[in-house]
Design an enzyme around this catalytic site. Sequence first.
Site, short mmCIF file in Angstrom:
data_model
loop_
_atom_site.label_atom_id
_atom_site.label_comp_id
_atom_site.label_asym_id
_atom_site.label_seq_id
_atom_site.Cartn_x
_atom_site.Cartn_y
_atom_site.Cartn_z
N HIS A 129 -1.36 -1.17 -11.61
CA HIS A 129 -1.43 -1.75 -12.96
C HIS A 129 -0.62 -0.93 -13.96
CE1 HIS A 129 -4.12 -5.16 -12.74
NE2 HIS A 129 -5.07 -4.48 -12.15
N HIS A 172 -4.61 0.21 -6.30
CA HIS A 172 -4.62 -1.03 -7.09
C HIS A 172 -4.52 -0.70 -8.59
CE1 HIS A 172 -6.48 -5.18 -7.99
NE2 HIS A 172 -6.52 -4.55 -9.14
N GLU A 173 -5.32 0.27 -9.03
CA GLU A 173 -5.33 0.61 -10.46
C GLU A 173 -4.01 1.28 -10.87
OE1 GLU A 173 -7.49 -0.86 -12.03
OE2 GLU A 173 -8.91 -1.24 -10.42
ZN ZN Z 1 -6.64 -5.26 -11.09
#
Ligand code: ZN
Length: 167
Positions: free
Chosen positions: A140, A136-137
């Site tokens: 980004h 998830h990170e």
């Molecule tokens: Zn996030």
Amino acid sequence: MTVRDIVLWPDTRLTELCARIAAITPEIETLASDMLETMYDAPGRGLAGPQVGAMQRIFVMDTEWKEGSPAPMVFINPEIETRSAVQSAQSEGCLSIPGVTVEVSRPAEVTLRWTDLAGQETRRVFSGFAAACVQHELDHLNGIVTLDHLTEAARASVEADYAEALA
Ligand code: ZN
């Protein structure tokens, strides 16, 4: 350490590709400690550079602190080396999209390579919640958010609810 403002969707900084970090300067060290402070304050378990407007390849994570054993980690220039064929679907929230939880299916296990704050090349296998969190990170840093994992119809519905909640 300073708590920084969290960039909220649909800010376009959340859709941009972040730049590699060439050297671990005092500015990067300050950024990392501010990001950890901001993550704990939010409160969350992971936070990526663009979420505080720093368009660089860095994220912080601590999957344990809410259970009482803080283990802050800083990931610089992270890259996934291997992904398991087995997928795992988990509900993911995002500090930049408050109130929105999305079910995302990702490889259940990944091997991640990164540089730590001391400049050491590091490699570790992540599974379970931590595997979803690092992916998830890392998303980004490539301008990808949870909404990008949805079908068009599901995304339209979630975005409408989000817009209503912000209004
Ligand atoms: Zn996030």
